[in-house]
Design an enzyme around this catalytic site. Structure first.
Site, PDB file in Angstrom:
ATOM      1  N   ASP A   1      61.469  59.574 -33.761  1.00 38.56           N
ATOM      2  CA  ASP A   1      62.798  59.825 -33.207  1.00 38.56           C
ATOM      3  C   ASP A   1      63.836  58.997 -33.959  1.00 38.56           C
ATOM      4  O   ASP A   1      63.717  58.778 -35.166  1.00 38.56           O
ATOM      5  CB  ASP A   1      62.782  59.484 -31.710  1.00 38.56           C
ATOM      6  CG  ASP A   1      63.676  60.398 -30.906  1.00 38.56           C
ATOM      7  OD1 ASP A   1      64.909  60.262 -31.013  1.00 38.56           O
ATOM      8  OD2 ASP A   1      63.145  61.252 -30.170  1.00 38.56           O
TER       9      ASP A   1
ATOM     10  N   HIS B   1      68.801  57.853 -28.536  1.00 37.62           N
ATOM     11  CA  HIS B   1      67.941  58.960 -28.116  1.00 37.62           C
ATOM     12  C   HIS B   1      66.475  58.537 -28.017  1.00 37.62           C
ATOM     13  O   HIS B   1      65.786  58.790 -27.022  1.00 37.62           O
ATOM     14  CB  HIS B   1      68.103  60.112 -29.103  1.00 37.62           C
ATOM     15  CG  HIS B   1      67.371  61.356 -28.743  1.00 37.62           C
ATOM     16  ND1 HIS B   1      66.072  61.584 -29.112  1.00 37.62           N
ATOM     17  CD2 HIS B   1      67.776  62.450 -28.061  1.00 37.62           C
ATOM     18  CE1 HIS B   1      65.690  62.772 -28.674  1.00 37.62           C
ATOM     19  NE2 HIS B   1      66.700  63.321 -28.028  1.00 37.62           N
TER      20      HIS B   1
ATOM     21  N   SER C   1      64.471  67.418 -24.866  1.00 38.51           N
ATOM     22  CA  SER C   1      64.052  66.126 -25.414  1.00 38.51           C
ATOM     23  C   SER C   1      63.615  65.177 -24.312  1.00 38.51           C
ATOM     24  O   SER C   1      62.760  64.318 -24.513  1.00 38.51           O
ATOM     25  CB  SER C   1      65.202  65.483 -26.193  1.00 38.51           C
ATOM     26  OG  SER C   1      65.366  66.070 -27.448  1.00 38.51           O
TER      27      SER C   1
ATOM     28  N   ASP D   1      54.819  76.367 -23.769  1.00 34.99           N
ATOM     29  CA  ASP D   1      53.606  76.243 -22.957  1.00 34.99           C
ATOM     30  C   ASP D   1      53.862  75.823 -21.524  1.00 34.99           C
ATOM     31  O   ASP D   1      53.408  76.478 -20.588  1.00 34.99           O
ATOM     32  CB  ASP D   1      52.660  75.235 -23.619  1.00 34.99           C
ATOM     33  CG  ASP D   1      52.217  75.680 -25.000  1.00 34.99           C
ATOM     34  OD1 ASP D   1      51.847  76.852 -25.144  1.00 34.99           O
ATOM     35  OD2 ASP D   1      52.255  74.854 -25.935  1.00 34.99           O
TER      36      ASP D   1
ATOM     37  N   ASN E   1      67.290  73.395 -27.162  1.00 34.63           N
ATOM     38  CA  ASN E   1      68.383  73.634 -26.215  1.00 34.63           C
ATOM     39  C   ASN E   1      69.431  74.545 -26.829  1.00 34.63           C
ATOM     40  O   ASN E   1      69.788  74.381 -27.995  1.00 34.63           O
ATOM     41  CB  ASN E   1      69.072  72.317 -25.832  1.00 34.63           C
ATOM     42  CG  ASN E   1      68.088  71.230 -25.455  1.00 34.63           C
ATOM     43  OD1 ASN E   1      67.152  71.470 -24.728  1.00 34.63           O
ATOM     44  ND2 ASN E   1      68.313  70.031 -25.980  1.00 34.63           N
TER      45      ASN E   1
ATOM     46  N   ASP F   1      62.641  46.282 -20.636  1.00 37.69           N
ATOM     47  CA  ASP F   1      61.734  47.199 -19.940  1.00 37.69           C
ATOM     48  C   ASP F   1      60.765  47.894 -20.893  1.00 37.69           C
ATOM     49  O   ASP F   1      59.951  48.703 -20.460  1.00 37.69           O
ATOM     50  CB  ASP F   1      62.542  48.262 -19.190  1.00 37.69           C
ATOM     51  CG  ASP F   1      62.161  48.345 -17.718  1.00 37.69           C
ATOM     52  OD1 ASP F   1      61.214  47.646 -17.317  1.00 37.69           O
ATOM     53  OD2 ASP F   1      62.794  49.118 -16.983  1.00 37.69           O
TER      54      ASP F   1
ATOM     55  N   ASN G   1      57.387  45.930 -12.708  1.00 39.90           N
ATOM     56  CA  ASN G   1      57.758  44.605 -13.208  1.00 39.90           C
ATOM     57  C   ASN G   1      59.069  44.106 -12.614  1.00 39.90           C
ATOM     58  O   ASN G   1      59.612  43.104 -13.064  1.00 39.90           O
ATOM     59  CB  ASN G   1      57.863  44.621 -14.735  1.00 39.90           C
ATOM     60  CG  ASN G   1      58.983  45.529 -15.239  1.00 39.90           C
ATOM     61  OD1 ASN G   1      59.498  46.359 -14.486  1.00 39.90           O
ATOM     62  ND2 ASN G   1      59.341  45.395 -16.503  1.00 39.90           N
TER      63      ASN G   1
ATOM     64  N   ASP H   1      60.208  48.629  -9.475  1.00 43.14           N
ATOM     65  CA  ASP H   1      61.345  48.753 -10.390  1.00 43.14           C
ATOM     66  C   ASP H   1      62.556  49.256  -9.603  1.00 43.14           C
ATOM     67  O   ASP H   1      62.484  50.297  -8.938  1.00 43.14           O
ATOM     68  CB  ASP H   1      60.995  49.726 -11.511  1.00 43.14           C
ATOM     69  CG  ASP H   1      59.708  49.330 -12.210  1.00 43.14           C
ATOM     70  OD1 ASP H   1      59.782  48.661 -13.247  1.00 43.14           O
ATOM     71  OD2 ASP H   1      58.629  49.681 -11.689  1.00 43.14           O
TER      72      ASP H   1
END
Length: 727
Positions: A224, A279, A439, A416, A368, A233, A293, A191
């Protein structure tokens, strides 16, 4: 019926309103195509939104991959769109000689030759003879016992490899001949923009790809803003509902949704999952852009099935009920992993119940807050990432140097792991672009979870979570900030699968209480492993803290924090014990001797002419101006008489008040009668008032010593608790 929502500005993080607004947690804006005006010399690792540094490639619709023409800029591909050697998916091991080029992927003077065994005794001598008759000057390098008739041949110096192979193939005793190809690790997809995806390098994705690049048996839901399912892609990895017949207006699979071919749009209640914000497409590309690819970027998973579930509108805002419905839908359709790159600060029990009911691993961005340098989610929670659901893993963002991103939330109890999240290059609707935020970090974890599931489909979501968390690369910048203190490592995770998900517990032999020094404290864990501890009362124990190796010697007030880590890497909770330590110290005090050791001293200050007279000295003896004795000290007629004094001494033992009988020596003054002068000191002084006599009582004092228990000062320096040689 279409739902309507208030517009929410996209400034680094979208805010979740309590009444139901859910938003994507990133630092993006609505533009994903960069242009010349967007290029600056600003540090690419600290820019906000989609500003592009001059160190990054310039991407626009004019120089994106042009699929229609099969033309790929700077990809080294011929005009016919074919590479000279197409080894992948080919079952024919003979050479395709029409191109007469091997692109330097073989050893120049070596070939494999496979002889028919029925016409050859398959000894090195007979093969040497046979090959010399075909290629004069050729020699046998070695044979392969497992494959009868196969030999590695060194061709004559100066002979072209293609010619040597062609001659061998003309011999009727040769089954096939081929180059001795060079092998490479499967860690560099073709790629064209892979080199710009620094996050994949940081998490060691290339080494992980040597084991597996994904599986179309793994289903990941991206909840989302939708996904550009026609993106060149991404289209190859978009889920197709096998139980639904497209566009027939019937709920064929009976799941309550009509024609849900690729997922569902919960905002508009239809099957159109198109991304009108960008997003969700960016998040999806990090997880699942088709790898190797020759197009654009690569996802962490080259092969996977992505289920787009749209809950956020074009402004990045959505309703809580849609989020709950999407999680329920994903669970109903059997997804393995759910990616939630959105959140807010309002607690919803209904949302938590939906997550708890899911069998999937739920990956959530931590949130954030660039204006405050990132919030501590332990104090100001972000949901759903701050839920304590066992199947949820919360992710914060790091930069290319593995430092916590300046905008990223953190929390030792609520976050975590960390993953790359600054300047992440991925797919956008019809194009590619950069975004920053937690995100952008969570899809790395979702992709890693998918790789683990691909390699070990039998693992549960809890086992996958434990595997990810227990195979991070510990970073000092993350220690004490997040639970694991580390950034994910894909290779480590795939090679150290954790099946034991039972968390260890830890215990101290003495609970918090008051004690007399010194203490010998023992720490134990419920499972074999390591115990980390700190002693300053505030520092969270991490892998860089002190390691418990034996009883702790405590002779000072101490607040101990400790936690256990078992051999699988599972971390216990953090335990805190405070010990108020009392220490026996020697002290001194001054006392007066018994009253009969006192005496009265008189002296005449001055006569009428101002002359000083006979001031008494410390011996207590003096004479007046007529040389008459007026005072005589008792002398040596007193002595100390010693005796034992018994008393109960109270102390704390293992948290209980108890006592013991002890004694100490004391004394009293005893008078030994002897000669002494008994004077009427008062009359003497009063008779001499005209001469300004002064009288006062003098008593001798002495210093005595004793021991007492006092509370020691708190230990504020973080140091190991060990008994020194001279203590």
């Amino acid at each position: 019926m279409e739902k309507t929502f208030a517009t929410v500005p996209l400034i680094f993080i979208f805010v979740l309103v309590f009444c139901g607004a859910v938003s994507a947690a990133d630092t993006s804006n609505n533009s994903f195509e960069t242009n010349a005006s967007a290029v600056s010399d600003q540090n690419p690792l600290t820019y906000a939104e989609t500003t592009v540094s001059s160190s990054y490639p310039y991407i626009s619709t004019s120089n994106n991959v042009e699929i229609e023409n099969n033309s790929y800029d700077n990809l080294g591909t011929e005009n016919n769109g074919k590479n000279n050697l197409e080894l992948e998916n080919s079952s024919n091991y003979n050479l395709e000689l029409e191109n007469n080029s091997y692109n330097n992927i073989y050893i120049n003077d070596e070939i494999f030759v496979k002889f028919k065994t029925e016409n050859n005794d398959n000894t090195i001598f007979s093969v040497n003879s046979e090959i010399s008759s075909i290629l004069s000057g050729a020699t046998v390098i070695k044979g392969f016992g497992l494959i009868e008739g196969l030999w590695l041949i060194k061709i004559p110096e100066g002979m072209v490899l293609e010619d040597a192979i062609a001659r061998c193939l003309q011999d009727p005793d040769v089954l096939y001949a081929e180059p001795n190809y060079l092998c490479e690790k499967n860690d560099t997809p073709n790629d064209p923009y892979y080199s710009y995806q620094w996050g994949l390098t940081n998490i060691n994705a290339s080494a992980a790809w040597d084991q597996i690049t994904g599986s179309n048996n793994v289903l990941i839901a991206v909840i989302d803003t939708g996904v550009d399912i026609n993106h060149v892609d991404l289209s190859g990895n978009i889920w197709v509902n096998p139980g639904e017949i497209p566009n027939n207006g019937i709920d064929d699979d009976g799941n309550g949704y009509i024609d849900d071919i690729h997922g569902w749009n919960f905002v508009n209640e239809n099957n159109n999952v198109t991304d009108d914000n960008g997003h969700g497409t960016h998040v999806t590309g990090t997880i699942a852009a088709v790898g190797n690819n020759g197009l654009g970027v690569t996802g962490l998973m080259w092969t996977v099935r992505i289920m787009p579930l749209k809950i956020l509108d074009k402004n990045g805002s959505g309703a809580m009920d849609d989020a709950i419905s999407a999680i329920s839908y994903a669970n109903q359709m059997g997804v393995d992993i759910i990616n939630n790159s959105w959140g807010g600060n309002k607690y919803s029990q209904a949302l938590k119940d939906a997550i708890d009911a899911s069998s999937a691993l739920v990956v959530c961005s931590a949130g954030n807050n660039p204006s405050s340098g990132g919030n501590n989610d332990d104090i100001n929670p972000n949901y759903p990432s701050s839920f304590n659901s066992s199947n949820l893993i919360s992710v914060t963002a790091t930069d290319a140097l593995d430092y916590l991103a300046y905008f990223s939330d953190y929390g030792i109890e609520s976050v975590d792991v960390a993953a790359p999240g600054v300047g992440i290059y991925s797919t956008t609707p019809g194009s590619y672009g950069y975004l920053s935020g937690t995100s952008m970090a969570s899809p790395y974890v979702s992709g890693l979870a998918g790789l683990i599931k691909s390699l070990h489909p039998e693992l549960t979501s809890l086992q996958i979570k434990a595997t990810i968390m227990n195979n991070v690369d510990y970073q000092d910048s993350l220690g004490g900030k997040i639970l694991t203190g580390g950034r994910i490592n894909a290779y480590q995770a795939l090679n150290h699968i954790v099946t034991d998900t039972t968390l260890p517990t830890a215990n101290a032999s003495l609970p918090s209480a008051s004690y007399y020094a010194p203490l010998n404290l023992t720490l134990t864990a419920s499972k074999p492993g390591t115990i980390f501890y700190t002693t300053d009362g505030t520092t969270i124990p991490t892998q860089s803290s002190f390691i418990y190796t034996g009883p702790l010697y405590i002779d000072q007030t101490t607040t101990l924090k400790f936690r256990a880590k078992d051999t699988s890497g599972n971390l216990s909770n953090i335990y805190t014990e405070t010990y108020l330590v009392y220490k026996l110290v020697k002290y001194s005090y001054t006392v007066e001797v018994p009253y009969n050791k006192c005496y009265t001293a008189c002296y005449r200050e001055e006569d009428d002419n101002g002359k000083l007279y006979n001031k008494l000295n410390d011996s207590g003896y003096s004479k007046d101006s007529n040389n008459h004795n007026w005072y005589e000290e008792q002398g040596d007629n007193w002595y100390k008489e010693w005796y034992k004094v018994w008393y109960k001494e109270w102390y704390m033992y293992q948290g209980h008040r108890t006592y013991k009988w002890v004694y100490r020596w004391e004394y009293k003054w005893t008078h030994k009668y002897g000669n002494q002068v008994d004077h009427d000191w008062t009359s003497k002084c009063s008779n001499k008032l005209s001469h300004k006599w002064t009288c006062k009582k003098l008593c001798k004092t002495e210093t005595r010593y004793d021991y007492k228990y006092v509370l020691t000062e708190p230990l504020v320096v973080n140091k190991p608790l060990t008994k020194s040689d001279n203590s």
